[in-house]
Design an enzyme around this catalytic site. Sequence first.
Site, PDB file in Angstrom:
ATOM      1  N   PHE A 159       0.796  -1.235   0.000  1.00  0.00           N
ATOM      2  CA  PHE A 159       0.000   0.000   0.000  1.00  0.00           C
ATOM      3  C   PHE A 159       0.826   1.281   0.000  1.00  0.00           C
ATOM      4  O   PHE A 159       0.319   2.351  -0.304  1.00  0.00           O
ATOM      5  CB  PHE A 159      -0.938   0.022   1.229  1.00  0.00           C
ATOM      6  CG  PHE A 159      -0.239   0.383   2.527  1.00  0.00           C
ATOM      7  CD1 PHE A 159       0.058   1.705   2.828  1.00  0.00           C
ATOM      8  CD2 PHE A 159       0.143  -0.594   3.437  1.00  0.00           C
ATOM      9  CE1 PHE A 159       0.709   2.048   4.009  1.00  0.00           C
ATOM     10  CE2 PHE A 159       0.802  -0.265   4.611  1.00  0.00           C
ATOM     11  CZ  PHE A 159       1.084   1.063   4.891  1.00  0.00           C
ATOM     12  N   LYS A 183      -1.040  -7.209  -9.350  1.00  0.00           N
ATOM     13  CA  LYS A 183      -2.030  -7.322  -8.261  1.00  0.00           C
ATOM     14  C   LYS A 183      -1.695  -6.238  -7.245  1.00  0.00           C
ATOM     15  O   LYS A 183      -0.850  -6.409  -6.376  1.00  0.00           O
ATOM     16  CB  LYS A 183      -1.943  -8.714  -7.634  1.00  0.00           C
ATOM     17  CG  LYS A 183      -3.225  -9.219  -6.993  1.00  0.00           C
ATOM     18  CD  LYS A 183      -3.780  -8.334  -5.887  1.00  0.00           C
ATOM     19  CE  LYS A 183      -3.047  -8.486  -4.584  1.00  0.00           C
ATOM     20  NZ  LYS A 183      -3.505  -7.504  -3.551  1.00  0.00           N
ATOM     21  N   GLU A 186      -4.998  -3.983  -2.094  1.00  0.00           N
ATOM     22  CA  GLU A 186      -6.437  -3.695  -2.061  1.00  0.00           C
ATOM     23  C   GLU A 186      -6.736  -2.414  -1.279  1.00  0.00           C
ATOM     24  O   GLU A 186      -7.823  -1.868  -1.361  1.00  0.00           O
ATOM     25  CB  GLU A 186      -7.224  -4.892  -1.498  1.00  0.00           C
ATOM     26  CG  GLU A 186      -6.967  -5.231  -0.031  1.00  0.00           C
ATOM     27  CD  GLU A 186      -5.733  -6.136   0.160  1.00  0.00           C
ATOM     28  OE1 GLU A 186      -4.730  -5.971  -0.568  1.00  0.00           O
ATOM     29  OE2 GLU A 186      -5.779  -6.974   1.076  1.00  0.00           O
ATOM     30  N   SER A 236       5.001  -7.095   3.440  1.00  0.00           N
ATOM     31  CA  SER A 236       5.521  -7.454   4.762  1.00  0.00           C
ATOM     32  C   SER A 236       6.304  -8.765   4.689  1.00  0.00           C
ATOM     33  O   SER A 236       6.087  -9.585   3.788  1.00  0.00           O
ATOM     34  CB  SER A 236       4.352  -7.612   5.734  1.00  0.00           C
ATOM     35  OG  SER A 236       3.512  -8.653   5.268  1.00  0.00           O
ATOM     36  N   CYS A 291       9.741   1.363   3.588  1.00  0.00           N
ATOM     37  CA  CYS A 291      10.584   0.243   4.028  1.00  0.00           C
ATOM     38  C   CYS A 291      12.019   0.705   4.239  1.00  0.00           C
ATOM     39  O   CYS A 291      12.828  -0.027   4.778  1.00  0.00           O
ATOM     40  CB  CYS A 291      10.525  -0.887   3.022  1.00  0.00           C
ATOM     41  SG  CYS A 291      11.213  -0.406   1.448  1.00  0.00           S
ATOM     42  N   GLU A 385       8.937  -4.278  13.271  1.00  0.00           N
ATOM     43  CA  GLU A 385       8.651  -3.173  12.348  1.00  0.00           C
ATOM     44  C   GLU A 385       7.421  -2.427  12.858  1.00  0.00           C
ATOM     45  O   GLU A 385       6.390  -3.038  13.143  1.00  0.00           O
ATOM     46  CB  GLU A 385       8.389  -3.728  10.943  1.00  0.00           C
ATOM     47  CG  GLU A 385       8.114  -2.619   9.934  1.00  0.00           C
ATOM     48  CD  GLU A 385       7.984  -3.144   8.502  1.00  0.00           C
ATOM     49  OE1 GLU A 385       7.341  -4.189   8.296  1.00  0.00           O
ATOM     50  OE2 GLU A 385       8.516  -2.482   7.587  1.00  0.00           O
TER      51      GLU A 385
HETATM   52  P1  NAD Z   1       1.234  -6.731   3.069  1.00  0.00           P
HETATM   53  O1  NAD Z   1       2.259  -7.807   3.158  1.00  0.00           O
HETATM   54  O2  NAD Z   1       0.130  -6.740   4.056  1.00  0.00           O
HETATM   55  O3  NAD Z   1       0.533  -6.754   1.619  1.00  0.00           O
HETATM   56  C1  NAD Z   1       1.291  -6.822   0.444  1.00  0.00           C
HETATM   57  C2  NAD Z   1       0.491  -7.563  -0.609  1.00  0.00           C
HETATM   58  O4  NAD Z   1       0.216  -8.886  -0.153  1.00  0.00           O
HETATM   59  C3  NAD Z   1      -0.853  -6.915  -0.921  1.00  0.00           C
HETATM   60  O5  NAD Z   1      -1.041  -6.897  -2.307  1.00  0.00           O
HETATM   61  C4  NAD Z   1      -1.863  -7.806  -0.210  1.00  0.00           C
HETATM   62  O6  NAD Z   1      -3.090  -7.903  -0.875  1.00  0.00           O
HETATM   63  C5  NAD Z   1      -1.188  -9.171  -0.187  1.00  0.00           C
HETATM   64  N1  NAD Z   1      -1.505  -9.968   1.012  1.00  0.00           N
HETATM   65  C6  NAD Z   1      -1.781  -9.513   2.262  1.00  0.00           C
HETATM   66  N2  NAD Z   1      -1.967 -10.556   3.113  1.00  0.00           N
HETATM   67  C7  NAD Z   1      -1.796 -11.677   2.376  1.00  0.00           C
HETATM   68  C8  NAD Z   1      -1.834 -13.082   2.693  1.00  0.00           C
HETATM   69  N3  NAD Z   1      -2.099 -13.516   3.923  1.00  0.00           N
HETATM   70  N4  NAD Z   1      -1.594 -13.959   1.705  1.00  0.00           N
HETATM   71  C9  NAD Z   1      -1.321 -13.546   0.451  1.00  0.00           C
HETATM   72  N5  NAD Z   1      -1.275 -12.233   0.092  1.00  0.00           N
HETATM   73  C10 NAD Z   1      -1.497 -11.318   1.051  1.00  0.00           C
HETATM   74  O7  NAD Z   1       2.040  -5.349   3.075  1.00  0.00           O
HETATM   75  P2  NAD Z   1       1.446  -3.874   3.159  1.00  0.00           P
HETATM   76  O8  NAD Z   1       0.869  -3.669   4.519  1.00  0.00           O
HETATM   77  O9  NAD Z   1       0.603  -3.582   1.981  1.00  0.00           O
HETATM   78  O10 NAD Z   1       2.782  -3.015   2.994  1.00  0.00           O
HETATM   79  C11 NAD Z   1       3.628  -2.682   4.062  1.00  0.00           C
HETATM   80  C12 NAD Z   1       4.780  -3.647   4.168  1.00  0.00           C
HETATM   81  O11 NAD Z   1       5.503  -3.681   2.947  1.00  0.00           O
HETATM   82  C13 NAD Z   1       5.800  -3.233   5.214  1.00  0.00           C
HETATM   83  O12 NAD Z   1       6.199  -4.388   5.917  1.00  0.00           O
HETATM   84  C14 NAD Z   1       6.950  -2.665   4.410  1.00  0.00           C
HETATM   85  O13 NAD Z   1       8.209  -2.738   5.040  1.00  0.00           O
HETATM   86  C15 NAD Z   1       6.894  -3.544   3.210  1.00  0.00           C
HETATM   87  N6  NAD Z   1       7.564  -2.937   2.071  1.00  0.00           N
HETATM   88  C16 NAD Z   1       8.773  -3.430   1.723  1.00  0.00           C
HETATM   89  C17 NAD Z   1       9.487  -2.870   0.684  1.00  0.00           C
HETATM   90  C18 NAD Z   1      10.832  -3.393   0.322  1.00  0.00           C
HETATM   91  O14 NAD Z   1      11.356  -2.956  -0.684  1.00  0.00           O
HETATM   92  N7  NAD Z   1      11.428  -4.304   1.063  1.00  0.00           N
HETATM   93  C19 NAD Z   1       8.937  -1.802  -0.033  1.00  0.00           C
HETATM   94  C20 NAD Z   1       7.673  -1.324   0.323  1.00  0.00           C
HETATM   95  C21 NAD Z   1       6.994  -1.905   1.387  1.00  0.00           C
END
Ligand code: NAD
Length: 494
Positions: A159, A183, A186, A236, A291, A385
């Site tokens: 997000f 994808k 959401e 994450s 991140c 985090e």
């Molecule tokens: P998230 O992991 O909750 O969601 C990421 C994606 O995974 C979304 O598209 C979501 O729909 C999907 N998703 C969520 N739960 C799922 C599940 N149980 N099974 C399968 N798919 C699932 O992450 P977020 O809250 O959208 O973003 C924040 C996180 O992203 C933070 O931890 C941040 O550090 C990380 N991030 C990392 C980087 C990097 O380069 N390392 C860059 C940006 C963000």
Amino acid sequence: MTAIEHPTSTRYPDVRNYIGGTFVDAERDRHLDVMNPTDGTVLSRVPLSGMQEVDRAVEAAKKAQPAWAATPIKERAQVFYRYKALLEKNIDELAALVSEENGKIRNEAAAEVLKSAELCEFACSLPQIVPGEVLEVSRGVECRVEHYPVGIVASITPFNFPNMVPNWTIPNALALGNCMILKPSEQVPLSAGRIAELLREAGLPDGVLNVVHGGQETVEAICDHPAIEAISFVGSTHVAKIVYRRGSANLKRVLALGGAKNHLIVMPDAEPDMTSNNVVASMSGCAGQRCMAASVMMAVGATDHIVDRMTNIVRGMVPGVHLGPVISKAAKERIERYISEAEAAGAKVLVDGRGYVVPGKEGGYYVGPTLIDRVTPDMRIAQEEIFGPVMVIIRAKDVEEALSVQHRSPYGNAASVFTESGGVARYVMEKASAGMVGVNVGVPVPREPFGFGGWNESKFGAGDITGRGSIEFWTKAKKMTTKWNKEAGVNWMS
Ligand code: NAD
């Protein structure tokens, strides 16, 4: 996508999937509300797609793939010259959309779109970079490497950068001849539709990029679909592990970037004004939802004068003006719980952002910038985090102690040191257990052609998601050996 006047608080029509160059409704009526984090109103609704929609998108990609892969790379790159120009031309509108769905302030949103444009520059340079190697490996025998598209690939995004993170993958993967299923998160699905529209306007053939919206079920369908060859994931660590395991178990190549806990080591000789400004900007930019954001400051020795300056800067920051809200009510509550728990465990809250309300935006998910001193490495707030505008300060007697705290973190995205000493700077750069390190830089993001990617539990899989490191991920290398010279010898390698 045009904003519509609506009698309820919904301001955008329902989000639709984008398949084969057309916006289409999902097969079933399962939706989630999309919230505006600045005031807690409903912006739109996003469909929760399943295997059927993923399969439709894959079918569209399959149709487009042969012609797109057969298009010379120089021609494919032309799309991204035009797309870059469209991003720049539409920056105000695109930034407003990012602001609306993610909550970040307008400057930050505009910077995000500009970064997307910069990512296109690298994709446009790919024809100059990917020509394979060629060498006469023995008399009359030549070896060369050529890069082929992987095929149908997927990109799953988080997000926090609704415009930039999709553009980490789209330009490179597509310029290298792949067709993609995107994808988006959401929580922020609106920008993806505009990205698809602008790419179409730039001349991208239908079916080369498809957007399928949804959550867990959609991601699982992507991991399980037999025709998807590669998956990039950003989000994450918890979900990165799920996607990495499930995608790899299905024999796909997977690059999964996870969460982070980034340490800034501040030495007593650090330049005080530059350091305090950079450290605060790192932890508070995008409301700490980066991140690469600094999360822990390791204050080495006599650094009170820097902490005092930071306290003054943070006190002057106004949520709603200098930083936006966090993404959701749940995120706000989680962040505030971390602060309360640290306080109860004995940490000293220097500036407290809990319970912050922006006048006129009472429904917004604001957390004021927060500084917490005297945190110890065993506290939960020091290890996990937080993903909010919160900086914890851990005191250390020397650089070794500071590094030992950094090494205890399971993550390894970024680390930085603030010092005037070249020796200390070099030492920390070598010893920090992180994929992206910096000196006197609060957010040490490498810019292209260098690749973006961390270590440890911040990244699973080989290669990086941007820059040169992404070429290996988005292509299959073919090694070709030829012998035209009749006199060339025959040996055990012939
Ligand atoms: P998230 O992991 O909750 O969601 C990421 C994606 O995974 C979304 O598209 C979501 O729909 C999907 N998703 C969520 N739960 C799922 C599940 N149980 N099974 C399968 N798919 C699932 O992450 P977020 O809250 O959208 O973003 C924040 C996180 O992203 C933070 O931890 C941040 O550090 C990380 N991030 C990392 C980087 C990097 O380069 N390392 C860059 C940006 C963000």
